[in-house]
Design an enzyme around this catalytic site. Structure first.
Site, PDB file in Angstrom:
ATOM      1  CE  LYS A 159      -0.557   4.650 -11.788  1.00 44.95           C
ATOM      2  NZ  LYS A 159      -0.900   2.952 -11.419  1.00 44.95           N
ATOM      3  CG  ASP A 160      -5.365   0.949 -12.352  1.00 48.70           C
ATOM      4  OD1 ASP A 160      -4.369   0.220 -12.432  1.00 48.70           O
ATOM      5  OD2 ASP A 160      -5.120   1.518 -10.946  1.00 48.70           O
ATOM      6  CG  LEU A 199      -1.724  -0.973   1.383  1.00 49.41           C
ATOM      7  CD1 LEU A 199      -2.706  -1.294   2.816  1.00 49.41           C
ATOM      8  CD2 LEU A 199      -2.663  -1.419   0.233  1.00 49.41           C
ATOM      9  CB  VAL A 252      -2.601  10.099  -5.018  1.00 47.70           C
ATOM     10  CG1 VAL A 252      -1.596  10.207  -3.685  1.00 47.70           C
ATOM     11  CG2 VAL A 252      -4.145  10.217  -4.194  1.00 47.70           C
ATOM     12  CG  HIS A 267      -3.417   1.220  -2.462  1.00 43.37           C
ATOM     13  ND1 HIS A 267      -1.761   1.007  -2.286  1.00 43.37           N
ATOM     14  CD2 HIS A 267      -3.594   0.147  -3.309  1.00 43.37           C
ATOM     15  CE1 HIS A 267      -1.487   0.531  -3.566  1.00 43.37           C
ATOM     16  NE2 HIS A 267      -2.463  -0.248  -4.223  1.00 43.37           N
ATOM     17  CD  GLN A 290      -8.824  -2.041 -11.604  1.00 42.70           C
ATOM     18  OE1 GLN A 290      -7.905  -2.781 -11.781  1.00 42.70           O
ATOM     19  NE2 GLN A 290      -8.947  -1.881 -10.584  1.00 42.70           N
ATOM     20  NE  ARG A 335       2.872  -4.681 -12.651  1.00 43.73           N
ATOM     21  CZ  ARG A 335       1.682  -4.814 -12.531  1.00 43.73           C
ATOM     22  NH1 ARG A 335       0.914  -3.398 -12.084  1.00 43.73           N
ATOM     23  NH2 ARG A 335       1.081  -5.965 -12.529  1.00 43.73           N
ATOM     24  CD  GLN A 354      -5.444  -8.618 -11.078  1.00 43.23           C
ATOM     25  OE1 GLN A 354      -6.649  -8.142 -10.627  1.00 43.23           O
ATOM     26  NE2 GLN A 354      -5.497  -7.049 -11.561  1.00 43.23           N
TER      27      GLN A 354
END
Ligand code: AMP
Length: 281
Positions: A149-150, A33, A176, A37, A153, A187, A61
């Site tokens: 961010k995603d 995290l 963020v 998050h 998704q 990552r 995934q």
């Protein structure tokens, strides 16, 4: 705060809380995290009586040759951050309990999963929608929070919830970033100091595109060409995709408008990073 590993125990806890009239806010994550998050958890704290965080590195995934085996994990640090954010339950199931022997059921959102990250990572979104469906069934949240961010998704999850009549409100939260602009990502821990510097070209290119849009440029191809030039100045970068799409339909746009979002995925060395920004919003 309690940590639950068992699917049936998690289900029982949620059932009891719902029977007692409590609402549940839910933040699904793969752990390791960071402040991104954390922002979801803080908002989740305000959105429900109880806050559940899931930590599950979902094999379904990840594609063959992707980073499943080396994906960063630190349950100890995650537990501390979660406790500070006011999480009531960390749900951290095992792979075997989520996908037991004989498992064959998949949730597949069509169309918007074929482009962008879906084109580069075949099967990725099927893994995401399947695990999120399972987590929703287990935790029964009233509200679930996802990061912009995603971006794709989030669009895919919204489509799934609408199409499958799921009774959960989906909240999208802003990206963020570090002080220098890099979007926080688990990552980022893969990056060497030099790669970390080169990764700044992602947020810099989004800033460039926003500036060009603010100056009146409307032609997507012209904006993308400028962004491509900027990113390509760094020798260790390889562009996976650069697209300007409508923020809700994800349809590619030739001309930009108030709904245009620039989405990009770029390899910095071996690390694939994604980022995005509305251009005029
Ligand atoms: P992950 O653990 O990478 O699967 O991410 C879990 C959730 O956190 C997803 O909804 C992500 O979109 C969100 N998230 C990841 N990074 C950020 C960030 N920098 N800002 C906001 N949300 C984020």
């Amino acid at each position: 705060m309690i940590i639950i590993n068992s699917v049936s125990e998690m289900q029982r806890w949620s059932q009891e809380q719902k029977a007692a009239g409590k609402t549940i806010a839910f933040v699904p994550t793969m752990g390791f995290l960071h402040a991104g998050h954390h922002s979801l958890l803080v908002e989740g704290r305000n959105r429900g009586d109880l806050l559940v965080l899931s930590i599950f590195v979902n094999p379904a995934q990840f594609g063959v040759g992707e980073d499943l085996d080396v994906y960063p994990r630190d349950l100890c640090a995650d537990t501390q951050l979660a406790a500070e954010a006011g999480v009531n339950v960390i749900f951290a199931p095992t792979v075997a309990s989520m996908y037991p022997r004989g498992y064959t059921t998949w949730v597949d959102v069509e169309g918007i999963t074929d482009i962008l990250c879906g084109a580069s990572r075949p099967g990725h979104f099927r893994g995401v929608t399947t695990v999120v469906s399972k987590l929703f069934n287990i935790i029964q949240p009233d509200v679930a929070l996802f990061g912009c961010k995603d971006f794709q998704q989030l669009a895919v999850i919204r489509r799934m919830v609408l199409d499958l009549n799921m009774l959960v409100e989906i909240i999208g939260m802003p990206i963020v970033r570090e002080a220098d602009g890099l979007a926080l990502s688990s990552r980022n821990s893969y990056l060497s100091p030099e790669e970390r510097r080169q990764a700044l070209s992602l947020s810099a290119s989004l800033a460039l595109a926003r500036r060009l849009a603010a100056e009146g440029l409307r032609d997507s191809a012209a904006i993308i060409a400028r962004v491509r030039d900027l990113i390509s100045m760094n020798p260790a970068t390889r562009i996976d995709y650069l697209q300007i799409c409508h923020q809700f339909s994800l349809q590619v746009q030739a001309q930009i408008d108030a709904d245009s979002v620039l989405l990009l995925a770029v390899f910095i060395g071996k690390t694939r990073l994604i980022d995005n920004s509305l251009l005029l919003g």
